[in-house]
Design an enzyme around this catalytic site. Structure first.
Site, PDB file in Angstrom:
ATOM      1  CB  CYS A   1      44.249  30.948  30.257  1.00  0.00           C
ATOM      2  SG  CYS A   1      45.400  29.555  30.061  1.00  0.00           S
TER       3      CYS A   1
ATOM      4  CD  GLU B   1      47.671  36.382  32.754  1.00  0.00           C
ATOM      5  OE1 GLU B   1      48.109  37.125  31.853  1.00  0.00           O
ATOM      6  OE2 GLU B   1      46.669  35.662  32.621  1.00  0.00           O
TER       7      GLU B   1
END
Length: 335
Positions: free
Chosen positions: A2, A129
Site C-alpha cells: 500500500c 495499486e
C-alpha cells in the site's frame, strides 16, 4: 503493498463515519485528539510522509480511560521507532510505510510496538495499486463496496452517517521524541498480507483490511484483546471492489477528483499481419491437417515365408570341411 491512499472527507465527517457503540450500547463518534484536527487535510492522492486520519484507543493518551474507547489522531505515514536517535526523522534509512504480517513478530522495528499494544486503524476512502503488464503499469482504485443508507438529518441523530463507508486498514504506530525536546511525533505503518483471490491479479500484496466494526474493536482494544488473539484478524479479505483510474495518480502532486474517477481501458490492438502470414492463417483455419490413424500392421515373421537363413562365409567353410571329412582317404600306391 500500500503506497498511496485517498481520504477526501472533512475532519468532522471522518468522525461521523467512524461512529461506534461503547460497552453500554451508546453510539458515539470518536473525537479528534487535541491539536490534531488541523494537521489532517483531505486528499485524493496521499503519499507516505503525509498525515492520515488514524483511529486508536483513547487509553494511549488517557491512562484512566477504558481501552475500548476510541479517539482520532493525525499521524505521519512511515513508522519512526521510539529508539531512533537521529535529529531528523527523514534520515530514517529503512522504508517503513508497510510491514509484512509474516515477519512483524520478528523484526525489531515492528515487534516492540506490536507487543506493547500500539495497534491502530488507518482510515481511507480507498487505496491505489498498480498492475504491471508488458512493462506497463495501470493504476486501480480499491475500496469497500458501498451500501446505500437511509437519509437522516443531523438533528434526528447526530451520529448517523449517510456517506461512504471508509476503508479500515490495520496498522501499528509508535511515538518518537526528538532529541531537541520538540513535540513527540506519532507515525504509523500499514500491515500487509498476501493478496486475496479477488485482487491477486492486480498485485500479490494488499493491506490487512478489517471488515466490520467487531474486527475494528478487537484490533484497537489492546486492554481486553491480547496480541496473539488480535493477530487472528490479520488476513486477506474478498469483500472489496475496484476500478481502473487515470495514470495522473502516478504523480503524487496531482490531487483532484480525477484521481479516483473510473475510466474505460482501451482494447489492445492485435499486431497487423503481412500478406504471407494472413495467407498461412487462412490455410490453417480451413485446412487443418487430420490426425493420422496409427498403423496396426505387424511386421511378418521370417518363418511365414519359409525363407532359409542367410548363409555366411563361416557357415560355407564349415560345410566344405564336413564334406572333406566324409571322403575316404586316398590309398597309398604300392611300391
Amino acid at each position: 503493498m500500500c503506497g498511496r491512499t485517498a481520504c477526501t472527507l472533512a475532519p468532522e465527517d471522518v468522525s461521523k463515519a467512524c461512529a461506534y457503540q461503547d460497552k453500554e450500547g451508546r453510539k458515539k463518534c470518536p473525537q479528534w485528539r487535541d491539536g490534531n484536527i488541523d494537521k489532517y487535510h483531505p486528499s485524493y492522492n496521499r503519499s507516505p510522509q503525509s498525515n492520515s486520519p488514524v483511529l486508536l484507543s483513547l487509553k494511549h493518551f488517557q491512562k484512566d480511560a477504558d481501552s475500548s474507547e476510541r479517539v482520532l489522531a493525525a499521524m505521519r505515514w512511515g513508522l519512526i521507532p521510539s529508539w531512533f536517535n537521529e535529529q531528523d526523522p527523514s534520515k530514517m534509512q529503512y522504508k517503513t510505510n508497510n510491514c509484512r504480517s509474516d515477519t512483524m513478530t520478528e523484526k525489531t522495528l515492528y515487534k516492540a510496538p506490536l507487543f506493547k499494544g500500539k495497534r491502530c486503524v488507518i482510515l481511507a476512502d480507498g487505496f491505489y495499486e498498480w498492475r504491471t503488464q508488458n512493462k506497463e503499469k495501470q493504476p486501480y482504485y480499491i475500496y469497500f463496496p458501498q451500501i446505500k443508507t437511509e437519509k437522516c438529518s443531523d438533528s434526528e441523530d447526530p451520529t448517523h452517517w449517510n456517506g461512504q463507508r471508509l476503508l479500515t486498514m490495520a496498522g501499528l504506530f509508535d511515538v518518537w521524541e526528538p532529541p531537541s525536546g520538540e513535540e513527540p511525533l506519532y507515525t504509523y505503518t500499514v500491515i500487509t498480507v498476501d493478496a486475496s483471490k479477488s485482487m491477486n491479479w492486480i498485485h500479490d500484496r494488499m493491506p490487512a483490511i478489517l471488515d466490520g466494526d467487531e474486527a475494528v474493536r478487537k484490533w484497537l482494544d489492546f486492554g481486553e484483546v491480547p496480541t496473539q488473539e488480535a493477530l487472528k484478524l490479520i488476513h486477506p479479505i474478498e469483500n472489496i471492489t475496484y476500478h481502473p483510474v487515470s495514470t495522473i495518480v502516478n504523480n503524487s502532486r496531482n490531487n483532484s477528483p480525477e484521481c479516483i474517477e473510473a475510466i474505460i481501458l482501451p482494447k489492445k490492438k492485435e499486431p497487423a499481419l503481412n500478406a504471407s502470414s494472413k495467407k498461412m492463417l487462412d490455410w490453417l483455419q480451413s485446412n487443418s491437417p487430420k490426425k493420422e490413424e496409427p498403423c496396426n500392421i505387424k511386421s511378418p515373421k521370417l518363418s511365414h515365408y519359409g525363407a532359409s537363413p542367410k548363409k555366411t562365409s563361416a557357415s560355407l567353410m564349415q560345410q566344405w570341411l564336413k564334406k572333406e571329412d566324409e571322403k575316404p582317404s586316398p590309398k597309398r600306391a604300392k611300391k
